[in-house]
Enzyme design. Structure first.
Site, PDB file in Angstrom:
ATOM      1  N   ASP A   1      -7.794  -8.376  15.830  1.00  0.00           N
ATOM      2  CA  ASP A   1      -8.540  -9.125  16.838  1.00  0.00           C
ATOM      3  C   ASP A   1      -8.456  -8.471  18.215  1.00  0.00           C
ATOM      4  O   ASP A   1      -7.435  -7.874  18.562  1.00  0.00           O
ATOM      5  CB  ASP A   1      -7.984 -10.554  16.906  1.00  0.00           C
TER       6      ASP A   1
ATOM      7  N   TRP B   1     -11.591  -5.637  24.349  1.00  0.00           N
ATOM      8  CA  TRP B   1     -11.257  -4.236  24.647  1.00  0.00           C
ATOM      9  C   TRP B   1     -12.496  -3.507  25.178  1.00  0.00           C
ATOM     10  O   TRP B   1     -12.428  -2.783  26.170  1.00  0.00           O
ATOM     11  CB  TRP B   1     -10.745  -3.567  23.372  1.00  0.00           C
TER      12      TRP B   1
ATOM     13  N   THR C   1     -15.197 -15.785   6.936  1.00  0.00           N
ATOM     14  CA  THR C   1     -16.366 -16.572   6.529  1.00  0.00           C
ATOM     15  C   THR C   1     -17.046 -17.205   7.758  1.00  0.00           C
ATOM     16  O   THR C   1     -18.197 -17.590   7.682  1.00  0.00           O
ATOM     17  CB  THR C   1     -15.961 -17.695   5.533  1.00  0.00           C
TER      18      THR C   1
ATOM     19  N   ASN D   1     -17.295 -15.482  10.685  1.00  0.00           N
ATOM     20  CA  ASN D   1     -17.885 -14.423  11.511  1.00  0.00           C
ATOM     21  C   ASN D   1     -19.403 -14.283  11.337  1.00  0.00           C
ATOM     22  O   ASN D   1     -20.061 -13.630  12.141  1.00  0.00           O
ATOM     23  CB  ASN D   1     -17.209 -13.070  11.253  1.00  0.00           C
TER      24      ASN D   1
ATOM     25  N   ARG E   1     -21.775 -14.954  14.325  1.00  0.00           N
ATOM     26  CA  ARG E   1     -21.987 -14.013  15.436  1.00  0.00           C
ATOM     27  C   ARG E   1     -23.444 -13.574  15.506  1.00  0.00           C
ATOM     28  O   ARG E   1     -24.187 -13.753  14.545  1.00  0.00           O
ATOM     29  CB  ARG E   1     -21.071 -12.802  15.253  1.00  0.00           C
TER      30      ARG E   1
ATOM     31  N   ARG F   1      -0.405 -11.005  14.676  1.00  0.00           N
ATOM     32  CA  ARG F   1      -1.688 -11.383  15.274  1.00  0.00           C
ATOM     33  C   ARG F   1      -1.816 -10.681  16.618  1.00  0.00           C
ATOM     34  O   ARG F   1      -0.964 -10.827  17.493  1.00  0.00           O
ATOM     35  CB  ARG F   1      -1.767 -12.897  15.474  1.00  0.00           C
TER      36      ARG F   1
ATOM     37  N   SER G   1      -6.338 -18.927  12.321  1.00  0.00           N
ATOM     38  CA  SER G   1      -7.764 -18.671  12.123  1.00  0.00           C
ATOM     39  C   SER G   1      -8.181 -18.543  10.658  1.00  0.00           C
ATOM     40  O   SER G   1      -8.898 -17.621  10.278  1.00  0.00           O
ATOM     41  CB  SER G   1      -8.210 -17.426  12.896  1.00  0.00           C
TER      42      SER G   1
ATOM     43  N   GLU H   1       6.910 -14.884   8.546  1.00  0.00           N
ATOM     44  CA  GLU H   1       7.318 -14.825   9.948  1.00  0.00           C
ATOM     45  C   GLU H   1       6.098 -14.401  10.767  1.00  0.00           C
ATOM     46  O   GLU H   1       5.361 -13.488  10.381  1.00  0.00           O
ATOM     47  CB  GLU H   1       8.452 -13.797  10.125  1.00  0.00           C
TER      48      GLU H   1
END
Ligand code: IPE
Ligand code: MG
Length: 225
Positions: free
Chosen positions: A2, A7, A48, A50, A53, A171, A179, A190
């Site tokens: 992600d 970026w 599923t 995405n 977009r 993440r 998500s 963990e």
């Protein structure tokens, strides 16, 4: 994986250029994972959700993944990587991409140095719904009685029944969410969160996450022995 869009935005680039820059991050991380002998690694490539977009971005991602598999599958194969996909194969996934997925899986299926799984058109809830449907069919066919349904019944009906539950989830991009990722499988994982945006992620960030993991005490619901 992600943070590609942010970026790109920070650099005045298009979101799609962030996705393109994520390729280097992925392959550097895979190389690092191979160096330290990591046998299982799974990356969240397309959810599923995405599909919501803009069509141009979705189209870009479909072409990008198709193209990436074609360009990279031989080097993954040479490195002993078994490439696999979890997610819904049908639906809106273009036929050409589906073929690249099957070809990459077929080419690499005997490799065992590392299993690199792409979660693509993947949703944790969709996976559990699909498992529930399969179990329902077993019951309807008289091959299973409902009272015999256990954790293992669910586990063997997931997309990759042989995949061990992840020990560690990383993440990126400063978000504190799951998500809809590997909802069943992450039960005792963990969790490590980093502000690093995916295109900036490198093997060193993976190693740092593993060191963090090694400082954790895992009890799996029990008390320390
Ligand atoms: C992750 O980066 C890539 C995919 C989901 C395909 P994002 O595109 O979600 O980047 P941000 O979250 O907008 O920065
Ligand atoms: Mg995002």
């Amino acid at each position: 994986m992600d943070g590609n869009g942010r970026w790109a935005k920070q650099r005045g680039l298009k979101r799609t250029e962030g996705h393109a820059a994520g390729e280097h991050a992925l392959f550097d991380t895979v190389e690092g994972a191979l160096d330290i002998g990591l046998e299982w690694m799974t990356v969240y490539a397309f959810s599923t959700e995405n599909w919501r977009r803009p069509v141009d971005e979705v189209r870009y991602l479909m072409n990008f993944n198709e193209n990436l598999l074609l360009r990279r599958r031989d080097e993954l194969h040479e490195r002993g990587v078994r490439v696999r996909f979890i997610g819904r194969r049908g639906g809106r996934v273009p036929g050409r991409l589906r073929r690249q997925i099957s070809d990459a899986e077929e080419l690499t299926r005997r490799n065992r140095t590392m299993t690199l799984t792409f979660a693509f058109n993947y949703g944790g809830r969709a996976e559990l719904v699909d498992a529930a449907r399969a179990i329902g069919h077993e019951v309807a066919a008289g091959r299973l009685v409902p009272d015999k349904i256990t954790d293992r019944t669910v586990a063997r009906n997931l997309y990759a029944p042989d995949m061990p539950d992840p020990d560690l989830l990383v993440r990126t991009s400063g978000e504190f969410r799951i998500s809809n990722y590997l909802l069943w499988e992450l039960a005792y994982a963990e969790l490590v969160f980093t502000d690093v945006l995916w295109p900036d992620f490198r093997r060193e960030h993976l190693f740092e996450a593993i060191r963090e993991y090694q400082r954790r005490e895992r009890r799996f619901g029990a008390v320390d022995g």
